[in-house]
Design an enzyme around this catalytic site. Structure first.
Site, PDB file in Angstrom:
ATOM      1  N   SER A 149     -10.066 -53.146  16.602  1.00 47.75           N
ATOM      2  CA  SER A 149      -9.135 -53.283  17.711  1.00 47.75           C
ATOM      3  C   SER A 149      -7.687 -53.240  17.232  1.00 47.75           C
ATOM      4  O   SER A 149      -7.221 -52.214  16.771  1.00 47.75           O
ATOM      5  CB  SER A 149      -9.463 -54.558  18.490  1.00 47.75           C
ATOM      6  N   LYS A 168      -5.844 -46.471  33.041  1.00 49.68           N
ATOM      7  CA  LYS A 168      -4.454 -46.408  32.596  1.00 49.68           C
ATOM      8  C   LYS A 168      -4.287 -47.046  31.214  1.00 49.68           C
ATOM      9  O   LYS A 168      -3.627 -46.484  30.330  1.00 49.68           O
ATOM     10  CB  LYS A 168      -3.561 -47.118  33.618  1.00 49.68           C
TER      11      LYS A 168
END
Length: 166
Positions: free
Chosen positions: A84, A138
Site C-alpha cells: 500500500s 475516482k
C-alpha cells in the site's frame, strides 16, 4: 595535481517498521532534513510496512522528491513488505531495492470506516470488474495516475505500478 582523497560523507539510515502515519511522516521529514544539513551522500530508508494513511504517504513522497540527498528505499529484512503506502514510497525513491523474499503491492486506496456501496456503476477496474461506486472509481484512478507518474519519474514500469493499484 591538487587532488587528494575524497572526503567521506555520511549515509543516513532511517527505519520504517509498521504502519505509515503522521509520526512516520514527521520522523522521515526530520531525517531527510538532518541528512541534507549534514551533507550526507545518501539516505537509506529500510522499510517493512503494511501501508498506512494517504495524507502521511503524500507528505513522505513530497519530502523524498524534494530531498537534495538521494533516497534509496530498501525493503528488508527477508519477509518484509512495501504494501500500500510503502509501494508509493518505494516508487518515489531514486533507488528501489528489495531483499530476497520481500514483496510490494496491494496499493489500492481504501476508506477507513466507510461501508462500500452495494450498487456497482459503469466504471471498471483493470480486470474489467465494476468498481463499487463513483468515489471508489475516482480514488483508484487518482492513485493509479499518481503511481504511474512516480514510476515514470524514476524510469520504472508504469503499467506494473498501476496493476499494484488496480
Amino acid at each position: 595535481q591538487g587532488k587528494g582523497p575524497v572526503p567521506e560523507r555520511a549515509v543516513v539510515v532511517l527505519q520504517v517498521d509498521g504502519a505509515i502515519g503522521p509520526a512516520t511522516a514527521e520522523y522521515l521529514r526530520n531525517g531527510l532534513t538532518t541528512a541534507a544539513a549534514s551533507h550526507a551522500s545518501l539516505v537509506v530508508l529500510k522499510m517493512d510496512t503494511p501501508g498506512g494513511l494517504e495524507s502521511a504517504t503524500q507528505g513522505i513522497v513530497r519530502d523524498i522528491l524534494a530531498s537534495p540527498v538521494p533516497v534509496a528505499t530498501w525493503v528488508a529484512p527477508a519477509g518484509a513488505r512495501a504494501a500500500s503506502a510503502g509501494t508509493y514510497i518505494l516508487y518515489a525513491s531514486q533507488l528501489a531495492a528489495m531483499a530476497p523474499g520481500t514483496h510490494l503491492g496491494a496499493a489500492t486506496p481504501v476508506s477507513l470506516g466507510a461501508a462500500p456501496s452495494p450498487t456497482p456503476n459503469a466504471d471498471k477496474a483493470a480486470d474489467g470488474k465494476p468498481l463499487a461506486d463513483p468515489m471508489t472509481a475516482k480514488a483508484v484512478n487518482d492513485a493509479a495516475a499518481w503511481i504511474a507518474s512516480l514510476a515514470a519519474l524514476n524510469g520504472r514500469d508504469a503499467r506494473f505500478a498501476q496493476r499494484a493499484v488496480r
